[in-house]
Enzyme design. Structure first.
Site, PDB file in Angstrom:
ATOM      1  N   CYS A   1     -14.653 -12.876 -17.458  1.00  0.00           N
ATOM      2  CA  CYS A   1     -15.660 -12.563 -16.431  1.00  0.00           C
ATOM      3  C   CYS A   1     -16.096 -11.109 -16.470  1.00  0.00           C
ATOM      4  CB  CYS A   1     -15.118 -12.858 -15.037  1.00  0.00           C
ATOM      5  SG  CYS A   1     -14.776 -14.599 -14.733  1.00  0.00           S
ATOM      6  N   HIS A   2     -15.145 -10.202 -16.698  1.00  0.00           N
ATOM      7  CA  HIS A   2     -15.439  -8.772 -16.523  1.00  0.00           C
ATOM      8  C   HIS A   2     -15.683  -8.030 -17.832  1.00  0.00           C
ATOM      9  CE1 HIS A   2     -14.365  -9.140 -12.284  1.00  0.00           C
ATOM     10  NE2 HIS A   2     -13.225  -9.705 -12.629  1.00  0.00           N
TER      11      HIS A   2
ATOM     12  N   CYS B   1       7.198   9.918   8.013  1.00  0.00           N
ATOM     13  CA  CYS B   1       6.612  10.399   6.753  1.00  0.00           C
ATOM     14  C   CYS B   1       6.296  11.883   6.889  1.00  0.00           C
ATOM     15  CB  CYS B   1       5.320   9.649   6.435  1.00  0.00           C
ATOM     16  SG  CYS B   1       5.451   7.856   6.416  1.00  0.00           S
TER      17      CYS B   1
ATOM     18  N   ARG C   1       7.733   2.545  -3.656  1.00  0.00           N
ATOM     19  CA  ARG C   1       8.046   3.921  -3.227  1.00  0.00           C
ATOM     20  C   ARG C   1       8.045   4.022  -1.699  1.00  0.00           C
ATOM     21  NH1 ARG C   1      11.442   7.363  -4.357  1.00  0.00           N
ATOM     22  NH2 ARG C   1      11.480   7.672  -2.207  1.00  0.00           N
TER      23      ARG C   1
ATOM     24  N   CYS D   1      11.311   5.236   0.384  1.00  0.00           N
ATOM     25  CA  CYS D   1      11.311   6.322   1.368  1.00  0.00           C
ATOM     26  C   CYS D   1      11.846   5.820   2.710  1.00  0.00           C
ATOM     27  CB  CYS D   1       9.890   6.856   1.574  1.00  0.00           C
ATOM     28  SG  CYS D   1       9.466   8.282   0.551  1.00  0.00           S
TER      29      CYS D   1
END
Lengths: 153, 286, 107
Positions: B103-104, B202, B243, B247
């Protein structure tokens, strides 16, 4: 752990007295024994004590992860048919098993220069021992600090 | 500035005890060129509303030898996965007898900058979707193939391949589309909410203390422009949601599932924060 | 599916040139020192030998131990005296051989 042998090895290879302290303090994990390191070198050199110089070992001062530490060796040699570097053995003294890798060169290498990446279990000395086609042996030693990160995962 | 920093430190006792070296270590100088050719934007003015004046790539926080590994696309071990992704792009799978290329066509053209602008709003599911989910949608709906489970099969190689096509392109995200704003808000709330036994958000590490050391780790701003990232610790590609989970686990909190609404909201918000930095996939980190 | 190894060789060189070669291969290099989730040791599984030849003659080789990092990387030199073909070979503990060749022309 045999301190006198460790000191002997340190003198032979011209490394720092810090190693003797390491030996006295001992360790909580299984390491290559001093005897193993000596035996490996002796087998490689045919019992000859390596001289200093000729071989250059390049490593970072600090490795932020011991899983992939760049190591390069370079040995001065004309790399001609009758005078070349045969092999360079790399050892990490305080790994569970000291042998890291052994490079083999030929005159077709042109220059005795090679790099790879190695695992270091902790801060320690890394040795490169070079064996020339005439049987001469040389070594170099670097200390590499391996830091333990705060974050896992 | 110093007084503010002091207050922050005094106010975060759990973190304070973990920051063994309080001395600031400035991020290293750049610039980062990949193969001496493609210049990466690794420091840039942050977008309006960003709490920090400048966004800085995690590359600046690493040691010289780790930095060098990313700067050479041959030596970067993450490139092995990128090449694997390229093979997968052309591999027919599923009941419809199609590959991505069916398709791409040539991804280098059709997907040239696509990887730089995810997550995107998906009207069908009324949620934001990331590159991994977009690949799975194609696999299930167009190819009749099975969705890749999280971090399994070709998921990381395909994601790395697609993002690597945007190497150097600035990260951008449209937070106006659909209900993205609500997801952004939710992600922002997550970013600033302290969780886990260590009571960290965070922001505790990556906003308030970036540039400092947590034990021996040099804390970065936690930008997401290099994922999937080749991490020396795993000696493998690590996905963004892996990740995120790592964390969160380090704060000793319960980990949300990969691609859960919580982590998708966090991806929307952290991508917004990382805007302007070049896509570095596959970045190399410790 | 494992990725193909990567090798970097200049397309051409003048006779007498010393060129730099680089190789990178995907391999987990399981050291034999680790344990799985149940505490059982994971058996060693590494590439233990890498060889590079030029027109059949040895140029460089390496005996590898478990301390070589995952996805082993090598960089080394070769002196070019004629056009020809480099052959790169990796052998793992299971005896599996991966081989790749690259040609070089004379300038």
């Amino acid at each position: 752990m045999n301190t006198s042998k460790r000191q002997f090895l340190g003198r032979t290879l011209g490394v720092s007295a810090g190693m003797a302290i390491t030996a006295l303090l001992g360790s909580t994990r299984a390491l290559a024994s001093v005897e193993d390191v000596q035996k490996a070198i002796a087998e490689f050199t045919g019992g000859k004590a390596p001289a200093e110089g000729v071989v250059t070992l390049t490593t970072p001062e600090i490795a932020e992860n011991g899983n992939s530490v760049p190591v390069s060796v370079s040995v001065e040699s004309p790399m001609s048919e009758d005078d070349y570097v045969e092999s360079v053995m790399i050892l990490a003294e305080d790994n569970p098993s000291a042998l890291v890798a052994t490079f083999h060169f030929t005159p077709a290498s042109g220059e005795a220069v090679a790099s790879t990446r190695m695992r270091l279990a902790r801060t320690q000395n890394v040795l490169a021992v070079a064996k020339m086609s005439n049987g001469d042996v040389y070594s170099a030693t670097n200390n590499i600090k391996v830091t333990i990160g705060g974050c896992g995962g | 500035m110093n007084r503010k920093l002091l207050i922050v430190l005094l106010g975060t006792t759990s973190l304070y005890s973990m920051v063994s070296r309080v001395a600031l270590a400035d991020p290293s100088e750049g610039p980062l060129f990949i193969d001496g050719e493609i210049e990466m934007i690794t420091r840039t003015e942050s977008v309006e509303g960003h709490p920090l004046p400048e966004v800085i790539s995690g590359w600046h926080y690493r040691t010289e030898s780790t930095q060098a590994l990313e700067a050479d696309s041959f030596e970067n071990p993450g490139m092995l996965a990128v090449e694997e992704g390229e093979v997968l792009w052309n591999t027919v799978e599923g009941s419809e007898g199609k590959s991505c290329a069916s398709c791409h066509d040539d991804a280098a053209e059709s997907m040239a900058t696509v990887g730089a602008s995810y997550p995107k709003w998906d009207a069908g599911s009324a949620k934001p979707i990331n590159v991994e989910q977009r690949i799975n949608m194609c696999r299930v709906e167009k190819m009749g193939a099975e969705a890749y489970p999280f971090d399994k099969g070709g998921q990381k190689p395909m994601t790395a391949f697609l993002k690597n096509l945007s190497l150097g392109e600035p990260v951008r995200i449209d937070v106006e589309e659909g209900e993205m704003q609500a997801w952004w808000e939710r992600g922002k709330e997550m970013y600033y909410t302290r969780t886990g036994q260590l009571d960290l958000s965070c922001a505790s590490c990556h906003e308030k203390n970036n540039g400092k050391y947590i034990r021996a780790d040099h804390l970065s701003q936690g930008n997401v422009n290099g994922f999937p990232t080749y991490r020396l610790k795993q000696s493998a590609l690590v996905s963004l949601h892996n990740r995120f989970r790592g964390c969160i686990r380090d704060t000793r909190a319960e980990m949300p599932d990969a691609f859960s609404d919580e982590l998708m909201a966090l991806e929307v918000y952290t991508t917004w924060r990382s805007q302007g930095l070049s896509v570095e996939t596959p970045a190399v980190r410790q | 599916m494992a990725a193909k190894p990567r090798v970097k060789v200049p397309k051409s060189a003048a006779a007498g040139d010393i060129i730099t070669l680089k190789t990178l291969i995907s391999h987990k290099m399981e050291s034999g020192q680790r344990k799985d989730g149940d505490g059982n040791p994971i058996p060693r599984d590494i590439i233990n030998k890498f060889t590079c030849t030029f027109n059949g003659k040895p140029v460089f080789s390496c005996d590898m131990d478990p301390a070589v990092s995952a996805n082993p990387y090598f960089e080394f030199k070769a002196k070019i005296t004629e056009a020809g073909t480099f052959t790169f070979t990796w052998v793992d503990d299971a005896g599996e051989v991966t081989e790749m060749t690259k040609d070089i022309a004379l300038k």
